[in-house]
Design an enzyme around this catalytic site. Structure first.
Site, PDB file in Angstrom:
ATOM      1  N   SER A  48      40.046  25.104  38.487  1.00 26.28           N
ATOM      2  CA  SER A  48      41.360  24.636  38.009  1.00 26.28           C
ATOM      3  C   SER A  48      41.506  23.148  38.307  1.00 26.28           C
ATOM      4  CB  SER A  48      42.463  25.407  38.737  1.00 26.28           C
ATOM      5  OG  SER A  48      43.720  24.833  38.470  1.00 26.28           O
ATOM      6  N   TYR A  79      45.680  27.160  47.085  1.00 26.17           N
ATOM      7  CA  TYR A  79      45.038  27.370  45.781  1.00 26.17           C
ATOM      8  C   TYR A  79      44.220  26.133  45.378  1.00 26.17           C
ATOM      9  CZ  TYR A  79      44.616  28.395  40.769  1.00 26.17           C
ATOM     10  OH  TYR A  79      44.126  28.614  39.494  1.00 26.17           O
ATOM     11  N   GLY A 106      44.973  38.359  30.836  1.00 26.22           N
ATOM     12  CA  GLY A 106      44.897  36.913  30.640  1.00 26.22           C
ATOM     13  C   GLY A 106      43.603  36.383  30.058  1.00 26.22           C
ATOM     14  N   ILE A 107      43.099  35.346  30.703  1.00 26.13           N
ATOM     15  CA  ILE A 107      41.928  34.607  30.216  1.00 26.13           C
ATOM     16  C   ILE A 107      40.681  35.495  30.228  1.00 26.13           C
ATOM     17  CG2 ILE A 107      40.429  32.645  30.747  1.00 26.13           C
ATOM     18  CD1 ILE A 107      42.990  31.318  32.046  1.00 26.13           C
ATOM     19  N   GLY A 108      40.518  36.293  31.263  1.00 20.63           N
ATOM     20  CA  GLY A 108      39.332  37.147  31.377  1.00 20.63           C
ATOM     21  C   GLY A 108      39.282  38.176  30.262  1.00 20.63           C
ATOM     22  N   GLY A 117      37.970  40.056  36.787  1.00 21.10           N
ATOM     23  CA  GLY A 117      39.374  39.828  36.416  1.00 21.10           C
ATOM     24  C   GLY A 117      39.566  39.868  34.907  1.00 21.10           C
ATOM     25  N   ALA A 118      38.961  40.860  34.263  1.00 19.60           N
ATOM     26  CA  ALA A 118      39.039  40.937  32.794  1.00 19.60           C
ATOM     27  C   ALA A 118      40.131  41.892  32.327  1.00 19.60           C
ATOM     28  CB  ALA A 118      37.681  41.352  32.231  1.00 19.60           C
TER      29      ALA A 118
HETATM   30  N1  LIG Z   1      46.692  30.565  33.789  1.00 19.08           N
HETATM   31  C1  LIG Z   1      46.483  29.311  34.092  1.00 19.08           C
HETATM   32  O1  LIG Z   1      47.265  28.401  33.745  1.00 19.08           O
HETATM   33  C2  LIG Z   1      45.262  28.918  34.881  1.00 19.08           C
HETATM   34  C3  LIG Z   1      45.003  27.539  35.082  1.00 19.08           C
HETATM   35  C4  LIG Z   1      43.872  27.165  35.789  1.00 19.08           C
HETATM   36  C5  LIG Z   1      43.007  28.134  36.273  1.00 19.08           C
HETATM   37  N2  LIG Z   1      43.292  29.454  36.066  1.00 19.08           N
HETATM   38  C6  LIG Z   1      42.332  30.439  36.594  1.00 19.08           C
HETATM   39  O2  LIG Z   1      41.954  31.302  35.546  1.00 19.08           O
HETATM   40  C7  LIG Z   1      41.513  32.550  36.098  1.00 19.08           C
HETATM   41  C8  LIG Z   1      42.147  33.697  35.317  1.00 19.08           C
HETATM   42  O3  LIG Z   1      43.532  33.682  35.541  1.00 19.08           O
HETATM   43  P1  LIG Z   1      44.605  34.154  34.458  1.00 19.08           P
HETATM   44  O4  LIG Z   1      45.433  32.976  34.142  1.00 19.08           O
HETATM   45  O5  LIG Z   1      43.967  34.908  33.367  1.00 19.08           O
HETATM   46  O6  LIG Z   1      45.498  35.093  35.394  1.00 19.08           O
HETATM   47  P2  LIG Z   1      45.850  36.647  35.335  1.00 19.08           P
HETATM   48  O7  LIG Z   1      46.364  37.024  33.987  1.00 19.08           O
HETATM   49  O8  LIG Z   1      46.721  36.866  36.523  1.00 19.08           O
HETATM   50  O9  LIG Z   1      44.432  37.355  35.549  1.00 19.08           O
HETATM   51  C9  LIG Z   1      43.806  37.357  36.807  1.00 19.08           C
HETATM   52  C10 LIG Z   1      42.798  38.465  36.855  1.00 19.08           C
HETATM   53  O10 LIG Z   1      42.209  38.465  38.166  1.00 19.08           O
HETATM   54  C11 LIG Z   1      42.351  39.779  38.713  1.00 19.08           C
HETATM   55  N3  LIG Z   1      42.531  39.747  40.166  1.00 19.08           N
HETATM   56  C12 LIG Z   1      43.371  38.974  40.890  1.00 19.08           C
HETATM   57  N4  LIG Z   1      43.257  39.273  42.186  1.00 19.08           N
HETATM   58  C13 LIG Z   1      42.341  40.269  42.291  1.00 19.08           C
HETATM   59  C14 LIG Z   1      41.802  41.025  43.350  1.00 19.08           C
HETATM   60  N5  LIG Z   1      42.192  40.844  44.620  1.00 19.08           N
HETATM   61  N6  LIG Z   1      40.877  41.967  43.097  1.00 19.08           N
HETATM   62  C15 LIG Z   1      40.482  42.195  41.821  1.00 19.08           C
HETATM   63  N7  LIG Z   1      40.957  41.519  40.754  1.00 19.08           N
HETATM   64  C16 LIG Z   1      41.879  40.576  40.996  1.00 19.08           C
HETATM   65  C17 LIG Z   1      43.590  40.348  38.045  1.00 19.08           C
HETATM   66  O11 LIG Z   1      43.601  41.753  38.164  1.00 19.08           O
HETATM   67  P3  LIG Z   1      44.967  42.604  37.976  1.00 19.08           P
HETATM   68  O12 LIG Z   1      45.116  42.753  36.492  1.00 19.08           O
HETATM   69  O13 LIG Z   1      44.675  43.876  38.682  1.00 19.08           O
HETATM   70  O14 LIG Z   1      46.056  41.815  38.622  1.00 19.08           O
HETATM   71  C18 LIG Z   1      43.390  39.846  36.630  1.00 19.08           C
HETATM   72  O15 LIG Z   1      42.474  40.648  35.935  1.00 19.08           O
HETATM   73  C19 LIG Z   1      41.882  32.507  37.581  1.00 19.08           C
HETATM   74  O16 LIG Z   1      40.733  32.201  38.342  1.00 19.08           O
HETATM   75  C20 LIG Z   1      42.876  31.368  37.669  1.00 19.08           C
HETATM   76  O17 LIG Z   1      42.868  30.772  38.950  1.00 19.08           O
HETATM   77  C21 LIG Z   1      44.383  29.865  35.378  1.00 19.08           C
END
Ligand SMILES: NC(=O)c1ccc[n+]([C@@H]2O[C@H](COP(=O)([O-])OP(=O)(O)OC[C@H]3O[C@@H](n4cnc5c(N)ncnc54)[C@H](OP(=O)(O)O)[C@@H]3O)[C@@H](O)[C@H]2O)c1
Length: 281
Positions: free
Chosen positions: A139, A165, A13-15, A9-10
């Site tokens: 989370s 979730y 966002g965070i990745g 998931g890079a």
């Molecule tokens: N943001 C927050 O406030 C928060 C808080 C607590 C925990 N988290 C955790 O942090 C992690 C990163 O999240 P983020 O906030 O950076 O969100 P994000 O910007 O939505 O990034 C999520 C990443 O995961 C990929 N992904 C999602 N579903 C997928 C699938 N079925 N197959 C392949 N790739 C998939 C996305 O790919 P695409 O680009 O193709 O969609 C994207 O690269 C997650 O595990 C999330 O649960 C986030």
């Protein structure tokens, strides 16, 4: 020797922020995405932002275990060793329950079974490193929203996206602590903070929660701040605490104990072994 890190998931966002930070520190970063064209654009961005050309891309839809298996085969063909695995990809789904290509509820599939299967398929490459680490992005929703039904782990009844979730991140934390006593590889879980990313943007949570989530977003952390604990766990010469711990702001933090028992931890682990086809009996 240059270290290799795989970040799922890079593409966003965070990745992506973690990928830029680790590229700047000289890692060979393998970014995972689900769409080849988007992943290639992000790969070029990371090279430009970090000045490090050692950035590789790999794709798999984490809603498909066949895709995950094929991705891990390609990784074995291309890389002799992985030093750090960051299971970052995750998602909050919408208020209508959906299942993956394998028939697994999608929140469970992307947040629990996908990192479980990737970890199992790549553990041999990690064990070739003398300082390997697995970092699972969980989370604090495991404290706020989890309400598991141990007879219905994928919420065929009583599904709502936040409950699914919270449960999924709780199970990810339990699988992290379970793995810690099965391998010498260090394994950590963490909460990155509330971070302004694409996370939840397209999740239809219902009218009220959709409005609330838009209102609070301006107060969220930047993706770079959200990646800080991940980068710390990947790079610190000494990580405080123990393998299996859960981290917030770089420090070991308390996990919810509300639903915990060793038997339930075993139940989730065994359920994942069966759902991923690692054990078929
Ligand atoms: N943001 C927050 O406030 C928060 C808080 C607590 C925990 N988290 C955790 O942090 C992690 C990163 O999240 P983020 O906030 O950076 O969100 P994000 O910007 O939505 O990034 C999520 C990443 O995961 C990929 N992904 C999602 N579903 C997928 C699938 N079925 N197959 C392949 N790739 C998939 C996305 O790919 P695409 O680009 O193709 O969609 C994207 O690269 C997650 O595990 C999330 O649960 C986030």
């Amino acid at each position: 020797m240059q270290k290799t890190v795989l970040i799922t998931g890079a593409t966003s966002g965070i990745g992506k922020a973690a990928a830029v930070a680790l590229s700047r520190q000289g890692f060979h970063v393998i970014i995972h995405g689900r769409d080849a064209a988007k992943t290639e654009v992000v790969r070029q961005d990371i090279i430009t932002e970090s000045g490090n050309t050692q950035v590789s891309a790999i794709t798999a839809d984490l809603f498909s275990m066949q895709d995950i298996r094929e991705m891990c085969t390609r990784i074995h063909e291309q890389f002799p060793r992985i030093d750090i695995l960051i299971n970052n990809a995750g998602s909050l789904m919408s208020n209508v329950r959906e299942v993956s290509a394998d028939g697994i509820e999608k929140t469970f599939a992307v947040n629990v079974t996908a990192p479980f299967l990737i970890t199992h398929l790549l553990l041999d490459l990690l064990e070739k490193s003398d300082d390997a680490r697995i970092i699972n992005v969980a989370s604090n929703s495991h404290q706020l929203n989890a309400q598991p039904d141990f007879n219905d782990l994928e919420l065929k009844n009583g599904y709502n996206p936040l409950r699914a979730y919270g449960n999924a991140k709780l199970f990810l934390i339990w699988n992290t602590q379970h793995l810690a006593w099965r391998t010498n590889v260090k394994v950590y879980s963490l909460h990155p903070g509330a971070v302004a990313t694409s996370f939840g943007k397209n999740s239809n949570l219902g009218p009220l929660l959709n409005i609330i989530s838009k209102m609070v977003r301006p107060f969220f952390l930047s993706p770079e701040s959200g990646a800080d604990t991940i980068v710390f766990l990947a790079t610190a010469s000494t990580v405080p605490g123990n393998s299996g711990d859960y981290y917030v702001n770089r420090k070991p933090a308390k996990k919810s104990v509300k639903y915990f028992s060793p038997e339930r931890e075993d139940l989730i682990w065994n359920y994942c072994l069966h759902q991923t086809g690692i054990i078929t009996y």
